[in-house]
Design a protein around this motif. Sequence first.
Motif, PDB file in Angstrom:
ATOM      1  N   GLU A   1       0.809  -1.230   0.000  1.00  0.00           N
ATOM      2  CA  GLU A   1       0.000   0.000   0.000  1.00  0.00           C
ATOM      3  C   GLU A   1       0.843   1.280   0.000  1.00  0.00           C
ATOM      4  N   LEU A   2       2.157   1.168  -0.217  1.00  0.00           N
ATOM      5  CA  LEU A   2       3.000   2.371  -0.162  1.00  0.00           C
ATOM      6  C   LEU A   2       2.675   3.304  -1.328  1.00  0.00           C
ATOM      7  N   PRO A   3       2.735   4.642  -1.095  1.00  0.00           N
ATOM      8  CA  PRO A   3       2.415   5.578  -2.178  1.00  0.00           C
ATOM      9  C   PRO A   3       3.489   5.578  -3.268  1.00  0.00           C
ATOM     10  N   ALA A   4       3.068   5.865  -4.494  1.00  0.00           N
ATOM     11  CA  ALA A   4       4.004   5.872  -5.631  1.00  0.00           C
ATOM     12  C   ALA A   4       4.801   7.175  -5.645  1.00  0.00           C
ATOM     13  N   PRO A   5       6.113   7.099  -5.890  1.00  0.00           N
ATOM     14  CA  PRO A   5       6.908   8.342  -5.932  1.00  0.00           C
ATOM     15  C   PRO A   5       6.623   9.123  -7.205  1.00  0.00           C
ATOM     16  N   LEU A   6       6.663  10.451  -7.092  1.00  0.00           N
ATOM     17  CA  LEU A   6       6.550  11.321  -8.270  1.00  0.00           C
ATOM     18  C   LEU A   6       7.973  11.633  -8.698  1.00  0.00           C
ATOM     19  N   LEU A   7       8.446  10.994  -9.735  1.00  0.00           N
ATOM     20  CA  LEU A   7       9.852  11.145 -10.112  1.00  0.00           C
ATOM     21  C   LEU A   7      10.011  12.152 -11.244  1.00  0.00           C
ATOM     22  N   ASP A   8      11.020  13.003 -11.129  1.00  0.00           N
ATOM     23  CA  ASP A   8      11.428  13.966 -12.160  1.00  0.00           C
ATOM     24  C   ASP A   8      10.268  14.802 -12.695  1.00  0.00           C
ATOM     25  N   ASP A   9       9.986  14.672 -14.014  1.00  0.00           N
ATOM     26  CA  ASP A   9       9.048  15.601 -14.637  1.00  0.00           C
ATOM     27  C   ASP A   9       7.610  15.389 -14.169  1.00  0.00           C
ATOM     28  N   SER A  10       7.268  14.128 -13.895  1.00  0.00           N
ATOM     29  CA  SER A  10       5.879  13.864 -13.502  1.00  0.00           C
ATOM     30  C   SER A  10       5.553  14.581 -12.192  1.00  0.00           C
ATOM     31  N   TYR A  11       6.566  14.680 -11.295  1.00  0.00           N
ATOM     32  CA  TYR A  11       6.270  15.326 -10.010  1.00  0.00           C
ATOM     33  C   TYR A  11       6.036  16.828 -10.214  1.00  0.00           C
ATOM     34  N   ARG A  12       6.786  17.411 -11.177  1.00  0.00           N
ATOM     35  CA  ARG A  12       6.593  18.840 -11.438  1.00  0.00           C
ATOM     36  C   ARG A  12       5.202  19.093 -12.004  1.00  0.00           C
ATOM     37  N   LYS A  13       4.797  18.205 -12.923  1.00  0.00           N
ATOM     38  CA  LYS A  13       3.482  18.367 -13.555  1.00  0.00           C
ATOM     39  C   LYS A  13       2.378  18.238 -12.503  1.00  0.00           C
TER      40      LYS A  13
END
Length: 299
Positions: free
Chosen positions: A46-58
Amino acid sequence: LVFTEEDKYGLYSNLLFKYFLAEGIVCGHDLFVASAKEHPDNILKELPAPLLDDSYRKDLGDEAAAVKSEDFQDSMKIAWRYQNLPKIETSPTTYTRFGHYYDVSKKMSPELCQSVKLHSFYLHEELPFEPKMKTWNMNSGYARLLQSIQRIISQEGFDGSDPQKKQRNVLRIGIQSLGSILWGDDVCCSDAPEDPQSLTKFLYVLRGLLRKSLSACIITVPAHLIQNKAIMERVTNLSDVVVGLESFIGSERETNPLYKDYHGLVHVHQIPQLNSLICDVSDTKDLAFRLKRKQFTIE
């Protein structure tokens, strides 16, 4: 040792617990998850998915845009004499990025989870194999857990006093709902528990293990159920960081217009201070948290 006081229904403290573990996976640390409530494998799924690089900015950009439109609507209501005062920016997009951001609406991929070494301890699977133990004069569940942590620290090369040739790593330990009746502890059940020392003894030994190893630990405790204030004070003194989450669910604050944008308050009771025998007590008294569509934020 990070001690988290659970909110009444354990919703948000559980989320904070999962963030700590998710950050460990993204940083490539080894994990040790212990629970008497739900199976560690289910927690890791159930761990949350990381927002990596460009996706996190978006994604953060979308959140920030929503916040800005709220700010604009608010600014229409602000009295004219406050209009020109500098605005304090709370959105994380303006800062240099620290750590990682996570999307609570998505689950971490199993491939990413399996990229690090995972160790688990589920009390109900562990206990039947051993006769009732009274090691260190504490309850058997805690004694088994300490043995398990000790074994992993020494076998996996986290012991700081025993130099290893292989590459060094960090062990992240997560222990869920410590002190609850599920661990066989009665501190939550009565004002004068039969075994008031077990929890403090456990933390004392655990802190010794953390001090001599390359490890960090988060513990969640249902502190609202522990009526004996002396036990709570001892537990607090044995921790480095003490944070409490107070949810508005079911309280009169839920309907208070002052808190309409938030889901609860964060109380920072204690933060560690280097080269000092006492911990620092935070002077920040106005932190609140909210769970947005994708993110859990503290402001």
